[in-house]
Design a protein around this motif. Sequence first.
Motif, PDB file in Angstrom:
ATOM      1  N   LEU A 163       0.847  -1.176   0.000  1.00 26.97           N
ATOM      2  CA  LEU A 163       0.000   0.000   0.000  1.00 26.97           C
ATOM      3  C   LEU A 163       0.889   1.234   0.000  1.00 26.97           C
ATOM      4  O   LEU A 163       1.940   1.254   0.647  1.00 26.97           O
ATOM      5  N   GLU A 172       1.255   4.823   1.407  1.00 23.64           N
ATOM      6  CA  GLU A 172       0.694   5.527   2.549  1.00 23.64           C
ATOM      7  C   GLU A 172       1.506   6.778   2.874  1.00 23.64           C
ATOM      8  O   GLU A 172       2.714   6.824   2.626  1.00 23.64           O
ATOM      9  N   GLU A 188      -2.254  12.104  -4.049  1.00 27.17           N
ATOM     10  CA  GLU A 188      -3.438  11.552  -3.399  1.00 27.17           C
ATOM     11  C   GLU A 188      -4.699  12.046  -4.089  1.00 27.17           C
ATOM     12  O   GLU A 188      -4.788  13.203  -4.508  1.00 27.17           O
ATOM     13  N   GLY A 231      -6.391   8.353   0.942  1.00 27.95           N
ATOM     14  CA  GLY A 231      -5.907   6.988   1.025  1.00 27.95           C
ATOM     15  C   GLY A 231      -5.830   6.295  -0.315  1.00 27.95           C
ATOM     16  O   GLY A 231      -5.259   5.207  -0.422  1.00 27.95           O
ATOM     17  N   ARG A 232      -6.430   6.914  -1.350  1.00 33.05           N
ATOM     18  CA  ARG A 232      -6.311   6.415  -2.719  1.00 33.05           C
ATOM     19  C   ARG A 232      -5.391   7.349  -3.488  1.00 33.05           C
ATOM     20  O   ARG A 232      -5.405   8.554  -3.285  1.00 33.05           O
ATOM     21  N   TRP A 233      -4.624   6.771  -4.410  1.00 39.31           N
ATOM     22  CA  TRP A 233      -3.595   7.542  -5.087  1.00 39.31           C
ATOM     23  C   TRP A 233      -3.706   7.412  -6.593  1.00 39.31           C
ATOM     24  O   TRP A 233      -4.199   6.415  -7.114  1.00 39.31           O
ATOM     25  N   PRO A 276      -1.979  -1.718  -4.763  1.00 39.21           N
ATOM     26  CA  PRO A 276      -3.371  -1.957  -4.359  1.00 39.21           C
ATOM     27  C   PRO A 276      -4.216  -0.699  -4.217  1.00 39.21           C
ATOM     28  O   PRO A 276      -5.402  -0.720  -4.516  1.00 39.21           O
ATOM     29  N   ASN A 277      -3.625   0.402  -3.749  1.00 40.87           N
ATOM     30  CA  ASN A 277      -4.429   1.620  -3.578  1.00 40.87           C
ATOM     31  C   ASN A 277      -3.970   2.767  -4.483  1.00 40.87           C
ATOM     32  O   ASN A 277      -4.345   3.920  -4.265  1.00 40.87           O
ATOM     33  N   THR A 323      -4.957   3.669  -7.805  1.00 40.24           N
ATOM     34  CA  THR A 323      -6.103   3.122  -8.531  1.00 40.24           C
ATOM     35  C   THR A 323      -6.241   3.594  -9.973  1.00 40.24           C
ATOM     36  O   THR A 323      -7.021   3.032 -10.732  1.00 40.24           O
TER      37      THR A 323
END
Length: 390
Positions: free
Chosen positions: A295, A297, A331, A337-339, A360-361, A363
Amino acid sequence: MHRDQVMLRARYAWTNSEHPGLTRLRRWWDGDLPGRFPQVVSELPGHPLVLGYAGIGDGLRHVLPFLEGRRSGDADAVRRRHSTLRWAQLERGEGLPDCDLLAVGTTAGRAPRLPRDRSLLLPFRLHLVVPIVADAEEMRRRISRKERQRSERQFRTRGWTVETSTSVADFDHFYDAIHLPTMSRRHGTATRSMDRDMARECLLRQGVLLFLREGDRYVAGMLCRYGPGADTLTLRLAGVLDGAEEHYAHGALSALYPALIDWAGRHGVRRLDLSGCEPFVSKGIFQFKRKFHPLVELPRTHFRDKRLWLSVRRDTPAVRDFLVANPVLAEDPAAPGRWHALYFHDAERPARRTLPWQCPNVTDTRDIDLDAFLGSARRTSTSHELRGSR
């Protein structure tokens, strides 16, 4: 506890603590309190791209060396001019460094007051964190198939085994024969690392060493630290024996990552932090570590509330080449939390899609047309200063 130990732990906490009170204090001290900041203009003889950095001092150790490295060329030939700049000047876009591309390290609170034209607001740093589940096969499947197969093949053919240690003697061997030579070989005069006493006190005593053994010697190693809590493990220092190219060529350091993920799953770790990097898709660490399905972050340290303002001061071919070659991670404002990965392009320079972005994040991707992004600036092949506006 001895006074020296207390001081080492206090210094470590100032930089690495995730405690909300201390992270707020550090952010305020570094970025919200000062009225004047360092600024640097970086030139490489014979190269048309002039880089600038201003703002929070951490950027002189992280951001500017990365930008200089992506500019390429002999790092020892770089010429830096140092001065200072008032925050009020930054806000007004006045008196800025005479450069083509300027990066400013600031805080999330101050960043919105900077000029917006021809600029991007990015995280100062990102961390790549692997969520660990107890199912070893599931974790194995999450690793890039190519990377997994290469690692397994090398373990078989070279007879590698993984060992762990918490002994001071093993730490000294790791630090002197593995970590420091690797940092020196990879970064030369720009080498930076944690000093020995702090690493021993604040990492080894609260963590674990993983070694890759080949025959009668350790050929690679990683020093990791627990915390906060026993279910979180952070990779802090790593390297190969003597920093030797042969061990890189054999994939010794690469092979330790799947081994670390497997070891973490078997020892109750549920969050494996593979450490941080700058918010650029072209960053080698990002490209390598994304193979382990992490992820993306914001850090949990003081870097969480720090930002990087990237501003084009002069629209030149060299600036456009640099932006196209170095897509960024930003971001999603509608979904924290999604990029997204942002790729630059123009009529002469296609977006650099050969650089993968999938995590995974992370997107989606977004293309940024440089003609539109730099529309307020007259294109030129020679230098002229662009004044920022509010």
